[in-house]
Design an enzyme around this catalytic site. Structure first.
Site, PDB file in Angstrom:
ATOM      1  N   LYS A 242      25.890  58.990  62.748  1.00 40.65           N
ATOM      2  CA  LYS A 242      26.574  57.959  63.543  1.00 40.65           C
ATOM      3  C   LYS A 242      26.405  58.244  65.036  1.00 40.65           C
ATOM      4  O   LYS A 242      26.125  57.347  65.833  1.00 40.65           O
ATOM      5  CB  LYS A 242      28.059  57.888  63.150  1.00 40.65           C
ATOM      6  CG  LYS A 242      28.264  57.278  61.760  1.00 40.65           C
ATOM      7  CD  LYS A 242      29.671  57.462  61.219  1.00 40.65           C
ATOM      8  CE  LYS A 242      29.756  56.975  59.777  1.00 40.65           C
ATOM      9  NZ  LYS A 242      31.050  57.200  59.146  1.00 40.65           N
TER      10      LYS A 242
ATOM     11  N   GLN B  37      36.522  60.295  60.623  1.00 43.88           N
ATOM     12  CA  GLN B  37      35.717  60.445  59.414  1.00 43.88           C
ATOM     13  C   GLN B  37      36.614  60.840  58.233  1.00 43.88           C
ATOM     14  O   GLN B  37      37.376  61.798  58.315  1.00 43.88           O
ATOM     15  CB  GLN B  37      34.627  61.508  59.658  1.00 43.88           C
ATOM     16  CG  GLN B  37      33.653  61.667  58.510  1.00 43.88           C
ATOM     17  CD  GLN B  37      32.817  60.418  58.246  1.00 43.88           C
ATOM     18  OE1 GLN B  37      32.310  59.770  59.157  1.00 43.88           O
ATOM     19  NE2 GLN B  37      32.677  60.051  56.977  1.00 43.88           N
TER      20      GLN B  37
ATOM     21  N   ASP C  10      36.096  50.856  62.523  1.00 46.10           N
ATOM     22  CA  ASP C  10      35.812  51.057  61.093  1.00 46.10           C
ATOM     23  C   ASP C  10      36.409  49.919  60.256  1.00 46.10           C
ATOM     24  O   ASP C  10      36.060  49.756  59.094  1.00 46.10           O
ATOM     25  CB  ASP C  10      36.442  52.383  60.621  1.00 46.10           C
ATOM     26  CG  ASP C  10      35.388  53.442  60.333  1.00 46.10           C
ATOM     27  OD1 ASP C  10      34.210  53.075  60.179  1.00 46.10           O
ATOM     28  OD2 ASP C  10      35.753  54.629  60.270  1.00 46.10           O
TER      29      ASP C  10
END
Ligand code: NDP
Length: 285
Positions: free
Chosen positions: A53, A97, A120
């Protein structure tokens, strides 16, 4: 033989377009999109995802702010960091994460992220907006699935779509997106009787289960489009999807492989959400 939906190639072209967006934003508003990437602990798979990412962000000109915390980090400490990131004007997106260590309640952390920086798309506000058709960030993997369909010219309107899996991060949101795109959607899960018979009705199949090659070739209707979200590591270290790719390719009209399908799209959509958030912060979106 099915057409292969090349997620890597499609994601690359999206990232190239996004690079221009970032350059334009910097030129017009002197704003550089920033993504805070929070990793708690040393989970090897999470470390790989975070690295990928950050690399994708760097390539398009997004600044990533890395926060690598010990596996002993408490919930209170993490909430404090999220609060700082929520206030930080250089940060347009916050990515925590998952999974988090067991002493931290994931839902509390997700809810602490400002919906304006929820790139997200996991915050209940974002999920509610998706459900009711309002503006908000779409979660990246399901959005990546929709982008693959769009780029491949597969319009869900009027089609029968079967989603296998009902998780909050893939199955449910992709079902909502397909519904919004006017498909007739069936969501299957571990208690669905005769899954094969349900899948055989589908013009579009989205597999998000986490079981290697569970979806057999003869479950696929002739001419269907198959999107394989599954990413499963086999004993020999290789990766495979939830669909028996070779057998399914004989019947499908188009199929996305795994790896090389949805995975790269997930990252491209994360980059896109971060840029949209930066644009919104200066009134451009
Ligand atoms: P979850 O484990 O959260 O959900 C799996 C779903 O599959 C559940 O709804 C479960 O049903 C269902 N399921 C399990 N076994 C069966 C079965 N035998 N028949 C029918 N349904 C079944 O997984 P995720 O949604 O997080 O991920 C799914 C897959 O997608 C994984 O392989 C994951 O690695 C991959 N993934 C890939 C991403 C990418 O970027 N490419 C991103 C996110 C995920 P029930 O609810 O009844 O338990």
């Amino acid at each position: 033989m099915a057409r292969i939906i090349d997620g890597k190639k499609i994601a690359l072209s999206i990232r190239q377009e996004l690079k221009n967006d970032v350059a334009e934003l910097e030129q017009q508003k002197q704003v550089v999109p920033g993504l805070a990437v929070v990793l708690v602990g040393l989970d090897p798979a999470s470390q790989v995802y975070v690295r990928m990412k950050k690399k994708a962000c760097a390539e398009v000109g997004i600044t990533s702010f890395s926060h690598e915390l010990s596996s002993e980090t408490s919930e209170v400490e993490l909430l404090k960091l999220i609060d700082q990131l929520n206030q930080d004007p250089m940060v347009h997106g916050i990515l925590v994460q998952l999974p988090l260590p067991s002493q931290i309640d994931e839902s509390k952390i997700i809810e602490a992220i400002s919906p304006a920086k929820d790139v997200d798309g996991f915050h209940p506000y974002s999920a509610g907006q998706l459900m009711t058709g309002g503006p908000g960030f779409w979660p990246c993997t399901p959005w990546g699935v929709m982008e693959l369909l769009r780029v491949e010219g597969v319009d869900p309107k009027g089609k029968s779509a079967v989603v296998i899996g009902r998780s909050n991060i893939v199955g449910k949101p992709v079902a909502m997106m397909l519904l919004a795109a006017h498909a007739t959607v069936t969501i299957c899960h571990s208690r669905t009787p005769d899954l094969a018979a349900v899948v055989r009705q589908a013009d579009i199949v989205v597999a998000a289960v986490g079981r290697p090659r569970m979806v057999k070739g003869d479950w696929i209707k002739e001419g269907a489009t198959v999107i394989d979200v599954g990413t499963n590591r086999l004993d020999d270290g290789s990766l495979c999807g939830d669909v028996d790719f070779v057998a399914a390719s004989e019947r499908a009209a188009a199929i996305s492989p795994s790896p090389g399908g949805v995975g790269p799209m997930t990252i491209a959509m994360l980059v896109k959400n971060t840029i949209v958030s930066a644009k919104k912060s200066c009134g451009l979106a």
